[in-house]
Design a protein around this motif. Structure first.
Motif, PDB file in Angstrom:
ATOM      1  N   SER A  44      -7.459  72.737  36.325  1.00  0.00           N
ATOM      2  CA  SER A  44      -7.784  70.977  36.375  1.00  0.00           C
ATOM      3  C   SER A  44      -9.060  70.425  37.165  1.00  0.00           C
ATOM      4  CB  SER A  44      -6.178  70.996  37.693  1.00  0.00           C
ATOM      5  OG  SER A  44      -6.622  69.649  38.405  1.00  0.00           O
ATOM      6  N   VAL A  45      -9.529  71.467  38.674  1.00  0.00           N
ATOM      7  CA  VAL A  45     -11.018  70.857  39.114  1.00  0.00           C
ATOM      8  C   VAL A  45     -11.544  71.075  37.653  1.00  0.00           C
ATOM      9  CG1 VAL A  45     -12.810  71.542  40.360  1.00  0.00           C
ATOM     10  CG2 VAL A  45      -9.890  71.628  41.294  1.00  0.00           C
ATOM     11  N   THR A  46     -12.312  72.393  36.995  1.00  0.00           N
ATOM     12  CA  THR A  46     -12.713  72.478  36.005  1.00  0.00           C
ATOM     13  C   THR A  46     -13.226  71.013  35.604  1.00  0.00           C
ATOM     14  OG1 THR A  46     -12.232  74.741  35.701  1.00  0.00           O
ATOM     15  CG2 THR A  46     -13.668  73.645  34.374  1.00  0.00           C
ATOM     16  N   GLU A  47     -12.071  70.602  34.340  1.00  0.00           N
ATOM     17  CA  GLU A  47     -11.720  69.613  33.892  1.00  0.00           C
ATOM     18  C   GLU A  47     -11.970  67.977  34.937  1.00  0.00           C
ATOM     19  OE1 GLU A  47      -7.697  69.319  32.837  1.00  0.00           O
ATOM     20  OE2 GLU A  47      -7.743  71.323  31.550  1.00  0.00           O
ATOM     21  N   ARG A  48     -11.780  68.012  36.150  1.00  0.00           N
ATOM     22  CA  ARG A  48     -12.553  66.878  36.664  1.00  0.00           C
ATOM     23  C   ARG A  48     -13.943  67.667  36.331  1.00  0.00           C
ATOM     24  NH1 ARG A  48      -9.147  65.634  42.246  1.00  0.00           N
ATOM     25  NH2 ARG A  48      -7.657  65.820  40.797  1.00  0.00           N
ATOM     26  N   ILE A  49     -14.351  68.258  37.655  1.00  0.00           N
ATOM     27  CA  ILE A  49     -15.885  68.139  37.361  1.00  0.00           C
ATOM     28  C   ILE A  49     -16.713  67.917  35.577  1.00  0.00           C
ATOM     29  CG2 ILE A  49     -17.937  69.933  37.594  1.00  0.00           C
ATOM     30  CD1 ILE A  49     -15.929  71.179  39.589  1.00  0.00           C
ATOM     31  N   LEU A  50     -15.790  68.537  34.756  1.00  0.00           N
ATOM     32  CA  LEU A  50     -16.724  68.256  33.677  1.00  0.00           C
ATOM     33  C   LEU A  50     -16.666  66.471  32.873  1.00  0.00           C
ATOM     34  CD1 LEU A  50     -15.754  71.530  31.898  1.00  0.00           C
ATOM     35  CD2 LEU A  50     -18.097  70.781  32.752  1.00  0.00           C
TER      36      LEU A  50
END
Length: 591
Positions: free
Chosen positions: A283-289
C-alpha cells in the motif's frame, strides 16, 4: 552497425545485441548456466547473441556496460565512512573483491571478451560505459511506441541514484529529477522482503503476491516512522531502522522493535501479522508511486509513461497508476530489472553516444520479448531420444487442437515453442499451461508442479479482444506487467469472516485459477503478433468458449525458466506436468 550491451556482476546478468535500431537477440546468463539470477559475466548469453546474428566480436562496433564502476565504488566507500565503525564486516568482505576485480572492470570485461574470441584485444577502445539509471531509462523509452514520453526508473540503487525521472523525445533523454541513495523505494521494499522471510533481490514478487491476504494496518505507521513522503513524491527514509548502508542485513533491531515481532524465518508459517505487513508495504509503495507519477505528469504535461528498473515489475502498482494518475498510456520494459540494463546500454550508445535518429514503432520494438534461442524439431527429437521417450509429431492444426483438448481435460501442459522470452515472465514460449476454469488448478500447479508456496497467484493469458469483456483495463498488457480488476458483474461480496489463506476457497470468478483473492489478475493480453500461442488460445476458445488459460513460467521453485529442450524434458520428468508440447511434438507422461 552492431552494438552489444552487457549487464553483469550484481545480479541477473544478461547480454543484448542490436543491429541499427533492431533488437537481434537478448538473454539472461541464468538460462544457460542454470543458476538463478546468475551475476557472472554473461559469456554464454554473449555467445548466443553472436550465433543468432551469425557474426563474431570483430563485427561489433561497440560493447557497452550498463553502469559506471568508479561511481559505484565511490558510493560504497562514502557509505562505509558515513557508518564507521559499524559495517566493518561488510567492508572487509566487499573491498578486497573491488580492489582485485570490480574496480578494474574495463580490463576484466576485455579479458572475458578475449576468452570468447581470442581476436578481441585485451585493451580495446570499443568498450563504453553508461550510467545505471541511464541504461534503465533507455531500455524503457527507446523500444517503446511513444514519440515523446515521461520515463520513470526505480530500483534499489545504481551508482548513486535510486529513482530518476526523464523526458524522452526523438533520440534524446533528459533527466528532470532524481533521488539519491540511501533513500530508495526498491531498498525499502527489499527490507520488508527480508523481514517477511523471503530472499532479497529475488523474492520481492512474493511480497506483492502475499499482500492481498492481509490488511494494510501498518501503512500509516510506516509513513509516520519510516518514510517521510513529500507532495511531489520524493521521500526520505529514517535510516535508524536500516542496516544496508554498512551492514550485512537490510534491517536492524529498531525495525523489528517497531513492528513488535521478529523477522519471519524462511519456510516458517505465514500468519495474519506477516500478511498485514505485506499488505502495508504494498500500500505504501503504491501511494508513493501514485504521488510521484501524478506530480511529474502534471508538471511536464505528459500522459504517456515508460517504466523501468526493478520496481517496475510491481505489476499491482502499475495497474494502480493507470487508474489513479493522469497517465493514459503505460509501457513497461518487459526486462525491467538489471537484465534489461544490457538492452538499455546498447540503445543508449546508439542514440545518445552515436546520436542516430530514432523512429518509434507501432506497438513497440521488443518483438514480444521473444529474443532468446530457438530449437528445431530435429534437435528436439535428439533430446527426446536421449531420454528414451516416446513422442508423436503432429502438423500445426492437429498439434494445437490436441493441446487445447488436453487443457480442456484438466491436464497440465509444458509448452515450449519458438524463441525464449527475455525478462522474468513466461510469455508463451516457455510456459506451463492449464485450464483457468478449474478451482483446484492454482493449488495443484503450485504444490505438485512448481513446488512453491500455495498462496502464489497465476496469470491468465487472455485473447486481447476479450480482455475488456472481463477486466477493467483500457490498454493491452502484452508482457504480463499490469494487474487489472475483474469487472464488478463477475465479483461477489467477500466474506469478512474468511481470513488468510482461507480466502483461496472464497474466490468468485469465471477464471478462479487466475483470479487473486482481491478479484484481480495479472493479465497477459494475446493477439495475432503472438503467433502460435495466439493460435492455441483461439483453438481453446473455439473448443470451450473460454478466452483465457493459466500461463506460468516453465520452471520449478528456485530454478530459472527452461531454455533448451533438455531443460524442458528434465522439468517435465521431475514434476507432475502431464503433457509436454514441444515444437509440434507431443510427449505424454508415462506412469
Amino acid at each position: 552497425m552492431y552494438i552489444l550491451g552487457i549487464s553483469a556482476f550484481y545480479h541477473d546478468s544478461a547480454a543484448c545485441l542490436i543491429h541499427h535500431d533492431e533488437v537481434i537477440a537478448a538473454a539472461q546468463e541464468e538460462r544457460f548456466s542454470r543458476i538463478k539470477n546468475d551475476a557472472a559475466f554473461p559469456a554464454e548469453a554473449i555467445k548466443y547473441c553472436l550465433r543468432e546474428a551469425g557474426i563474431t566480436l570483430a563485427d561489433i562496433e561497440h560493447v557497452v556496460f550498463y553502469e559506471k564502476p568508479f561511481l559505484k565504488f565511490e558510493r560504497l566507500l562514502e557509505s562505509y565512512v558515513a557508518t564507521a565503525p559499524f559495517g566493518l564486516r561488510s567492508f572487509l568482505k566487499a573491498i578486497p573483491l573491488w580492489l582485485r576485480e570490480k574496480l578494474f572492470q574495463k580490463r576484466l570485461i576485455n579479458r572475458e571478451l578475449n576468452n570468447i574470441d581470442a581476436a578481441w584485444p585485451k585493451r580495446n577502445h570499443k568498450l563504453l560505459f553508461t550510467g545505471h539509471h541511464q541504461s534503465h531509462a533507455a531500455s524503457g523509452y527507446y523500444p517503446s511506441p511513444f514519440e515523446k514520453a515521461l520515463i520513470l526508473t526505480i530500483d534499489g540503487v545504481g551508482e548513486w541514484t535510486t529513482t530518476s525521472a526523464w523526458i524522452g523525445a526523438g533520440n534524446t533523454l533528459s533527466m528532470v529529477s532524481d533521488m539519491p541513495f540511501p533513500h530508495s523505494l526498491g531498498l525499502l521494499y527489499s527490507a520488508f522482503t527480508q523481514y517477511l522471510g523471503f530472499k532479497v533481490n529475488s523474492d520481492e514478487y512474493k511480497v506483492m503476491g502475499l499482500a492481498p491476504y492481509g490488511q494494510p494496518r501498518f501503512a500509516e505507521l510506516i509513513l509516520r516512522e519510516i518514510v517521510d513522503l513529500k507532495p511531489n513524491g520524493s521521500f526520505q527514509l529514517n535510516m535508524c531502522y536500516f542496516d544496508f548502508m554498512g551492514g550485512l542485513s537490510m534491517i536492524n533491531k529498531h525495525f523489528i522493535k517497531l513492528f513488535g515481532k521478529p523477522a519471519r524465518l524462511p519456510d516458517a508459517e505465514i500468519d495474519e501479522f506477516y500478511m498485514d505487513v505485506a499488505a502495508s508495504i504494498q500500500s505504501v509503495t503504491e501511494r508513493i508511486l501514485i504521488t510521484m507519477v501524478t506530480f511529474l505528469s502534471e508538471k511536464h504535461q505528459l500522459t504517456d509513461l515508460c517504466l523501468a528498473g526493478g520496481v517496475a515489475l510491481n505489476c499491482v502498482a502499475n495497474g494502480k497508476l493507470l487508474k489513479h494518475t493522469p497517465i493514459k498510456r503505460l509501457w513497461v520494459q518487459p526486462a525491467a530489472g538489471d537484465a534489461g540494463g544490457a538492452l538499455g546500454a546498447a540503445f543508449a550508445a546508439r542514440y545518445l553516444h552515436l546520436k542516430f535518429t530514432r523512429q518509434a514503432k507501432e506497438g513497440d520494438s521488443m518483438k514480444q520479448s521473444l529474443l532468446g534461442p530457438a530449437w528445431s524439431t530435429a534437435e528436439v527429437e535428439d533430446a527426446l531420444r536421449a531420454e528414451a521417450l516416446s513422442y508423436h509429431i503432429l502438423v500445426d492444426d492437429e498439434f494445437l487442437q490436441a493441446v487445447a483438448n488436453y487443457i480442456n481435460d484438466g491436464k497440465v501442459v509444458g509448452w515450449f515453442s519458438g524463441r525464449m522470452e527475455f525478462g522474468p515472465r513466461a510469455l508463451g514460449a516457455r510456459s506451463i499451461l492449464g485450464d483457468c476454469r478449474g478451482a483446484d488448478m492454482q493449488r495443484h500447479i503450485n504444490m505438485k508442479v512448481k513446488f512453491r508456496e500455495s498462496f502464489r497467484p497465476f496469470a491468465p493469458a487472455i485473447l486481447e479482444e476479450h480482455a475488456a469483456q472481463y477486466y477493467d483495463i483500457a490498454q493491452s498488457s502484452p508482457y504480463m506487467l499490469i494487474v487489472a480488476d475483474l469487472l464488478q458483474e463477475y465479483q461477489r461480496a467477500s466474506n469478512a469472516d474468511v481470513k488468510g489463506f482461507e480466502k483461496l476457497k472464497d474466490i468468485s470468478s469465471p477464471f478462479p485459477a487466475v483470479t487473486h483473492v482481491d478479484s484481480t489478475s495479472r493479465l497477459q493480453t494475446i493477439g495475432p503478433a503472438n503467433g502460435k500461442f495466439y493460435q492455441l488460445l483461439r483453438a481453446f476458445y473455439q473448443l470451450t468458449g473460454c478466452p483465457a488459460i493459466v500461463n506460468t513460467s516453465f520452471n520449478v521453485k528456485d530454478q530459472p525458466i527452461v531454455c533448451s529442450p533438455a531443460d524442458a524434458i528434465d522439468c517435465f520428468l521431475k514434476t507432475d506436468i502431464d503433457v509436454l508440447a514441444i515444437e509440434n511434438i507431443i510427449v505424454l507422461k508415462q506412469h
